[in-house]
Design a protein around this motif. Sequence first.
Motif, PDB file in Angstrom:
ATOM      1  N   ALA A   1       0.808  -1.220   0.000  1.00 32.62           N
ATOM      2  CA  ALA A   1       0.000   0.000   0.000  1.00 32.62           C
ATOM      3  C   ALA A   1       0.845   1.276   0.000  1.00 32.62           C
ATOM      4  CB  ALA A   1      -0.956  -0.005   1.186  1.00 32.62           C
ATOM      5  N   ILE A   2       2.010   1.239   0.626  1.00 38.24           N
ATOM      6  CA  ILE A   2       2.838   2.446   0.654  1.00 38.24           C
ATOM      7  C   ILE A   2       3.879   2.476  -0.462  1.00 38.24           C
ATOM      8  CG2 ILE A   2       2.502   2.813   3.126  1.00 38.24           C
ATOM      9  CD1 ILE A   2       5.462   1.899   3.498  1.00 38.24           C
ATOM     10  N   GLY A   3       3.967   1.380  -1.211  1.00 36.26           N
ATOM     11  CA  GLY A   3       4.932   1.357  -2.307  1.00 36.26           C
ATOM     12  C   GLY A   3       6.343   1.029  -1.862  1.00 36.26           C
ATOM     13  N   ARG A   4       6.447  -0.017  -1.041  1.00 30.33           N
ATOM     14  CA  ARG A   4       7.764  -0.445  -0.561  1.00 30.33           C
ATOM     15  C   ARG A   4       7.789  -1.971  -0.550  1.00 30.33           C
ATOM     16  NH1 ARG A   4       9.003   1.512   5.307  1.00 30.33           N
ATOM     17  NH2 ARG A   4       7.531  -0.131   5.838  1.00 30.33           N
ATOM     18  N   ASP A   5       8.880  -2.543  -1.011  1.00 32.36           N
ATOM     19  CA  ASP A   5       9.018  -3.997  -0.948  1.00 32.36           C
ATOM     20  C   ASP A   5       9.103  -4.400   0.522  1.00 32.36           C
ATOM     21  OD1 ASP A   5      10.717  -6.579  -0.720  1.00 32.36           O
ATOM     22  OD2 ASP A   5      10.109  -6.535  -2.836  1.00 32.36           O
ATOM     23  N   PRO A   6       8.265  -5.337   0.976  1.00 30.91           N
ATOM     24  CA  PRO A   6       8.241  -5.692   2.396  1.00 30.91           C
ATOM     25  C   PRO A   6       9.498  -6.385   2.894  1.00 30.91           C
ATOM     26  CG  PRO A   6       6.783  -7.123   1.147  1.00 30.91           C
ATOM     27  CD  PRO A   6       7.275  -6.078   0.202  1.00 30.91           C
ATOM     28  N   PHE A   7      10.333  -6.874   1.984  1.00 31.06           N
ATOM     29  CA  PHE A   7      11.513  -7.625   2.408  1.00 31.06           C
ATOM     30  C   PHE A   7      12.819  -6.896   2.141  1.00 31.06           C
ATOM     31  CE2 PHE A   7       8.152 -10.714   1.329  1.00 31.06           C
ATOM     32  CZ  PHE A   7       7.879 -11.113   2.628  1.00 31.06           C
ATOM     33  N   THR A   8      12.865  -6.101   1.072  1.00 31.33           N
ATOM     34  CA  THR A   8      14.110  -5.401   0.754  1.00 31.33           C
ATOM     35  C   THR A   8      14.051  -3.917   1.094  1.00 31.33           C
ATOM     36  OG1 THR A   8      13.453  -4.813  -1.507  1.00 31.33           O
ATOM     37  CG2 THR A   8      14.498  -6.978  -1.187  1.00 31.33           C
ATOM     38  N   GLY A   9      12.831  -3.377   1.217  1.00 33.02           N
ATOM     39  CA  GLY A   9      12.675  -1.950   1.471  1.00 33.02           C
ATOM     40  C   GLY A   9      12.771  -1.102   0.213  1.00 33.02           C
ATOM     41  N   ALA A  10      12.987  -1.739  -0.934  1.00 32.33           N
ATOM     42  CA  ALA A  10      13.087  -1.002  -2.201  1.00 32.33           C
ATOM     43  C   ALA A  10      11.753  -0.335  -2.528  1.00 32.33           C
ATOM     44  CB  ALA A  10      13.488  -1.949  -3.333  1.00 32.33           C
ATOM     45  N   THR A  11      11.818   0.814  -3.167  1.00 32.18           N
ATOM     46  CA  THR A  11      10.616   1.532  -3.581  1.00 32.18           C
ATOM     47  C   THR A  11       9.935   0.762  -4.701  1.00 32.18           C
ATOM     48  OG1 THR A  11      11.644   3.624  -3.003  1.00 32.18           O
ATOM     49  CG2 THR A  11       9.768   3.721  -4.498  1.00 32.18           C
ATOM     50  N   SER A  12       8.609   0.692  -4.622  1.00 32.26           N
ATOM     51  CA  SER A  12       7.826   0.027  -5.658  1.00 32.26           C
ATOM     52  C   SER A  12       6.569   0.847  -5.922  1.00 32.26           C
ATOM     53  CB  SER A  12       7.460  -1.400  -5.222  1.00 32.26           C
ATOM     54  OG  SER A  12       6.684  -1.376  -4.039  1.00 32.26           O
ATOM     55  N   VAL A  13       5.814   0.448  -6.898  1.00 26.69           N
ATOM     56  CA  VAL A  13       4.568   1.137  -7.219  1.00 26.69           C
ATOM     57  C   VAL A  13       3.556   0.821  -6.120  1.00 26.69           C
ATOM     58  CG1 VAL A  13       2.676   1.287  -8.874  1.00 26.69           C
ATOM     59  CG2 VAL A  13       5.017   0.967  -9.686  1.00 26.69           C
ATOM     60  N   PRO A  14       2.945   1.841  -5.491  1.00 23.80           N
ATOM     61  CA  PRO A  14       1.935   1.553  -4.471  1.00 23.80           C
ATOM     62  C   PRO A  14       0.644   1.016  -5.114  1.00 23.80           C
ATOM     63  CG  PRO A  14       2.201   3.924  -4.746  1.00 23.80           C
ATOM     64  CD  PRO A  14       3.202   3.268  -5.635  1.00 23.80           C
ATOM     65  N   HIS A  15      -0.014   0.134  -4.405  1.00 19.62           N
ATOM     66  CA  HIS A  15      -1.291  -0.442  -4.843  1.00 19.62           C
ATOM     67  C   HIS A  15      -2.293  -0.311  -3.704  1.00 19.62           C
ATOM     68  CE1 HIS A  15       0.024  -2.508  -8.576  1.00 19.62           C
ATOM     69  NE2 HIS A  15       1.206  -2.426  -7.981  1.00 19.62           N
ATOM     70  N   THR A  16      -3.553  -0.127  -4.046  1.00 23.05           N
ATOM     71  CA  THR A  16      -4.600  -0.087  -3.027  1.00 23.05           C
ATOM     72  C   THR A  16      -5.009  -1.519  -2.704  1.00 23.05           C
ATOM     73  OG1 THR A  16      -5.339   2.063  -3.795  1.00 23.05           O
ATOM     74  CG2 THR A  16      -6.876   0.818  -2.423  1.00 23.05           C
ATOM     75  N   VAL A  17      -4.942  -1.850  -1.422  1.00 28.10           N
ATOM     76  CA  VAL A  17      -5.202  -3.204  -0.943  1.00 28.10           C
ATOM     77  C   VAL A  17      -6.474  -3.209  -0.098  1.00 28.10           C
ATOM     78  CG1 VAL A  17      -4.302  -5.139   0.420  1.00 28.10           C
ATOM     79  CG2 VAL A  17      -2.712  -3.662  -0.853  1.00 28.10           C
ATOM     80  N   ALA A  18      -7.412  -4.085  -0.451  1.00 26.23           N
ATOM     81  CA  ALA A  18      -8.596  -4.338   0.372  1.00 26.23           C
ATOM     82  C   ALA A  18      -8.290  -5.567   1.211  1.00 26.23           C
ATOM     83  CB  ALA A  18      -9.821  -4.577  -0.504  1.00 26.23           C
ATOM     84  N   TYR A  19      -8.256  -5.386   2.514  1.00 21.29           N
ATOM     85  CA  TYR A  19      -7.906  -6.474   3.435  1.00 21.29           C
ATOM     86  C   TYR A  19      -9.179  -6.885   4.165  1.00 21.29           C
ATOM     87  CZ  TYR A  19      -4.589  -9.082   6.360  1.00 21.29           C
ATOM     88  OH  TYR A  19      -3.873 -10.070   6.976  1.00 21.29           O
ATOM     89  N   VAL A  20      -9.668  -8.082   3.893  1.00 20.73           N
ATOM     90  CA  VAL A  20     -10.909  -8.593   4.482  1.00 20.73           C
ATOM     91  C   VAL A  20     -10.530  -9.499   5.644  1.00 20.73           C
ATOM     92  CG1 VAL A  20     -13.010  -9.926   4.070  1.00 20.73           C
ATOM     93  CG2 VAL A  20     -12.090  -8.440   2.257  1.00 20.73           C
ATOM     94  N   ASP A  21     -10.866  -9.060   6.855  1.00 19.97           N
ATOM     95  CA  ASP A  21     -10.442  -9.742   8.074  1.00 19.97           C
ATOM     96  C   ASP A  21     -11.658 -10.064   8.931  1.00 19.97           C
ATOM     97  OD1 ASP A  21      -9.417 -10.478  10.567  1.00 19.97           O
ATOM     98  OD2 ASP A  21      -7.905  -8.895  10.585  1.00 19.97           O
ATOM     99  N   ARG A  22     -11.836 -11.336   9.218  1.00 19.77           N
ATOM    100  CA  ARG A  22     -12.923 -11.765  10.100  1.00 19.77           C
ATOM    101  C   ARG A  22     -12.363 -12.491  11.318  1.00 19.77           C
ATOM    102  NH1 ARG A  22     -17.917 -13.604   6.215  1.00 19.77           N
ATOM    103  NH2 ARG A  22     -18.608 -11.485   5.791  1.00 19.77           N
ATOM    104  N   GLU A  23     -11.205 -12.039  11.778  1.00 23.26           N
ATOM    105  CA  GLU A  23     -10.589 -12.689  12.933  1.00 23.26           C
ATOM    106  C   GLU A  23     -10.126 -11.712  14.005  1.00 23.26           C
ATOM    107  OE1 GLU A  23      -7.557 -15.479  11.762  1.00 23.26           O
ATOM    108  OE2 GLU A  23      -9.079 -16.905  11.116  1.00 23.26           O
TER     109      GLU A  23
END
Length: 191
Positions: free
Chosen positions: A41-63
Amino acid sequence: SDYELEWLVDGLWPVGKHLHIFAAAKSGKSILMLWIAANIAIGRDPFTGATSVPHTVAYVDREMSERGVLERVQDMGFESADLKRLEYFLFPTLAPLDTNEGGKQLLDLVQEAHADTVVFDTLSRVVQGDENSNDTYRNFHLYTGTRLKAAGISMARLDHEGKITGSSRGASAKVDDVDLIYQLVVVENGV
């Protein structure tokens, strides 16, 4: 010309692809998926920290609880203002996603959020059919998966490991309709 994949997460999750991620209970799959989703969502690789294109994420959580989600996000170092592209739906009012009505409602929800990526935490919480019935997951694919795929929406769904190590709990058809399957395993230094 060669076809090159566009990545949500380099080497892990191609844009438009559907993932099935399973792990044993309490192994950290929800925390890891929230970390991945927030970084997408913020445009960052979660493992390397490299900048990436941000995407809008719908997170459906029932827990989770709202407080639990907020604590996790803060512990990860995010501020609410950082996560404008993370649309978090806690216990959304949706028909089961293995029904036609549920699939329609989910697609409407995702499109209203202008999301191009959706996460289900967890698969067993968004369907009504028996977990051991292949029809449950064939219907999920028919009514929800195909709608998301046709709209070009990336999907990740979390699931529990079964009694047999190395496979999801329940019906074998759970993994018939996805592009990639990942098993998370706790090792000495993490997942």
